[in-house]
Design a protein around this motif. Sequence first.
Motif, mmCIF file in Angstrom:
data_model
loop_
_atom_site.group_PDB
_atom_site.id
_atom_site.type_symbol
_atom_site.label_atom_id
_atom_site.label_comp_id
_atom_site.label_asym_id
_atom_site.label_seq_id
_atom_site.Cartn_x
_atom_site.Cartn_y
_atom_site.Cartn_z
ATOM 1 N N GLN A 1 33.192 45.680 56.548
ATOM 2 C CA GLN A 1 32.734 46.355 55.245
ATOM 3 C C GLN A 1 33.932 47.018 54.346
ATOM 4 N N ASP A 2 34.859 47.612 55.154
ATOM 5 C CA ASP A 2 35.797 48.437 54.577
ATOM 6 C C ASP A 2 36.879 47.765 53.626
ATOM 7 N N TYR A 3 36.802 46.140 53.980
ATOM 8 C CA TYR A 3 37.696 45.057 53.524
ATOM 9 C C TYR A 3 36.976 44.199 52.535
ATOM 10 N N TYR A 4 35.787 44.286 52.565
ATOM 11 C CA TYR A 4 34.925 43.353 51.855
ATOM 12 C C TYR A 4 34.849 43.526 50.462
ATOM 13 N N ILE A 5 34.816 44.422 49.899
ATOM 14 C CA ILE A 5 34.920 44.855 48.570
ATOM 15 C C ILE A 5 36.145 44.842 48.002
ATOM 16 N N TYR A 6 37.242 44.989 48.622
ATOM 17 C CA TYR A 6 38.799 44.642 48.319
ATOM 18 C C TYR A 6 39.095 43.441 48.108
ATOM 19 N N LEU A 7 38.568 42.488 49.012
ATOM 20 C CA LEU A 7 38.697 41.030 48.915
ATOM 21 C C LEU A 7 37.950 40.587 47.879
ATOM 22 N N LEU A 8 36.715 40.949 47.390
ATOM 23 C CA LEU A 8 36.103 40.720 46.030
ATOM 24 C C LEU A 8 36.823 40.938 44.912
ATOM 25 N N MET A 9 37.585 42.153 45.046
ATOM 26 C CA MET A 9 38.252 42.620 43.727
ATOM 27 C C MET A 9 39.398 41.658 43.775
ATOM 28 N N GLY A 10 40.015 41.190 44.737
ATOM 29 C CA GLY A 10 41.185 40.260 44.593
ATOM 30 C C GLY A 10 40.970 38.965 44.060
ATOM 31 N N VAL A 11 39.708 38.500 44.555
ATOM 32 C CA VAL A 11 39.162 37.221 43.997
ATOM 33 C C VAL A 11 38.938 37.212 42.480
ATOM 34 N N LEU A 12 38.437 38.298 42.224
ATOM 35 C CA LEU A 12 37.941 38.663 40.812
ATOM 36 C C LEU A 12 39.222 38.715 39.909
ATOM 37 N N SER A 13 40.461 39.236 40.400
ATOM 38 C CA SER A 13 41.596 39.274 39.774
ATOM 39 C C SER A 13 42.170 38.005 39.506
ATOM 40 N N LEU A 14 42.148 37.062 40.633
ATOM 41 C CA LEU A 14 42.812 35.869 40.654
ATOM 42 C C LEU A 14 42.029 34.962 39.604
ATOM 43 N N PHE A 15 40.821 35.117 39.369
ATOM 44 C CA PHE A 15 40.070 34.083 38.392
ATOM 45 C C PHE A 15 40.009 34.773 37.099
ATOM 46 N N SER A 16 40.478 35.900 36.881
ATOM 47 C CA SER A 16 40.288 36.585 35.674
ATOM 48 C C SER A 16 41.463 36.857 34.516
ATOM 49 N N TRP A 17 42.690 36.656 35.167
ATOM 50 C CA TRP A 17 44.049 36.783 34.415
ATOM 51 C C TRP A 17 44.589 35.568 33.263
ATOM 52 N N PRO A 18 43.598 34.590 33.240
ATOM 53 C CA PRO A 18 43.978 33.479 32.130
ATOM 54 C C PRO A 18 43.869 33.967 30.799
ATOM 55 N N GLY A 19 42.912 34.957 30.387
ATOM 56 C CA GLY A 19 42.623 35.448 29.250
ATOM 57 C C GLY A 19 43.815 36.369 28.808
ATOM 58 N N MET A 20 44.126 37.167 29.638
ATOM 59 C CA MET A 20 45.409 37.837 29.329
ATOM 60 C C MET A 20 46.687 37.067 29.068
ATOM 61 N N ALA A 21 46.773 36.161 30.071
ATOM 62 C CA ALA A 21 48.036 35.125 29.767
ATOM 63 C C ALA A 21 47.965 34.394 28.518
ATOM 64 N N ARG A 22 47.153 34.306 27.995
ATOM 65 C CA ARG A 22 46.950 33.347 26.725
ATOM 66 C C ARG A 22 47.440 34.285 25.635
ATOM 67 N N LEU A 23 46.889 35.634 25.675
ATOM 68 C CA LEU A 23 47.182 36.748 24.431
ATOM 69 C C LEU A 23 48.793 36.907 24.621
ATOM 70 N N VAL A 24 49.386 37.004 25.818
ATOM 71 C CA VAL A 24 50.570 37.212 25.807
ATOM 72 C C VAL A 24 51.670 36.201 25.604
ATOM 73 N N ARG A 25 51.156 35.093 25.933
ATOM 74 C CA ARG A 25 51.797 33.733 25.414
ATOM 75 C C ARG A 25 51.986 33.626 23.895
#
Length: 282
Positions: A224-248
């Motif tokens: 449980q100590d690592y469960y929520i942090y793994l979900l956070m990493g997965v969420l970050s991995l699938f959510s960066w394209p929107g920011m990348a398009r704006l910066v591009r």
Amino acid sequence: MDENQIKAPLSTLDETEEKIIESAENVATSEMGVDVPVEPVDTDVPLDKNVRLMSPTRMVLRRFFRSKLSMVGIIMLAALFIFSWFGPIVYHPWGETETDRTGASEYEVQEIEVDGVTFIEVRKVGKSINALAEPGGSHLLGTDEKGLDVFVRLMYGGRLSLTLSFLTVILISLLGIIMGGIAGYYGGVVDNIIMRICDVLMCLPTLPLMLIIGTVLEANKVPQDYYIYLLMGVLSLFSWPGMARLVRGQILFLREQEYMVAAEAMGYSTKRKIFKHLIPNI
């Protein structure tokens, strides 16, 4: 008039100061009788003294603090921080994992019929855990099914939620800025590859994917100590394209500006041009 006195032409009182300075003949007579011309006084203030230059960061902060919605949002965020981080210091009758074992009593009522006569039987049942208690003096918002104080759990849960939210936003921003900056600066094949990756990631349904990943992690008995942090990493991995398009899009516009042409002529490295001259001006 004495010859040792300053000679000056007559001027009318309604002439402006600028006309007086331009037309007057300022000639002084020294003690030795030598006429020394006096240079006209320049009252014009340089243009750079009248113009206040503002950095992009200062412009963003000025616009932010002038927006009413922004101020309401920052006040709410500050209130959440105070509630989550300083609340347990002020209100601490119960701990985060402390169970209320006062054992609230319950009464069970049952009808019993004996020889045609109905009796009402009342039983007093004692519980070791004060579960699902109503809000009161000892528990402001009551207790849950495990006897834990709901109000205290809200404060500690707010800590975790705010921490994960900020870490996720930071990771998404870093990934989006780096990938978007590289795509916008290089263009061509690099831009096409990064943008196609963004298209694929944006097509994936985030919520069902998170539910599936959470189920897989739980089935593999991830701590449980690592469960929520793994979900956070997965969420970050699938959510960066929107920011990348704006910066591009911003990089494609800024790389054609004059200061970028000057940076190219100065021979600056690609890393310096992207992270020192392009990204700070987005």
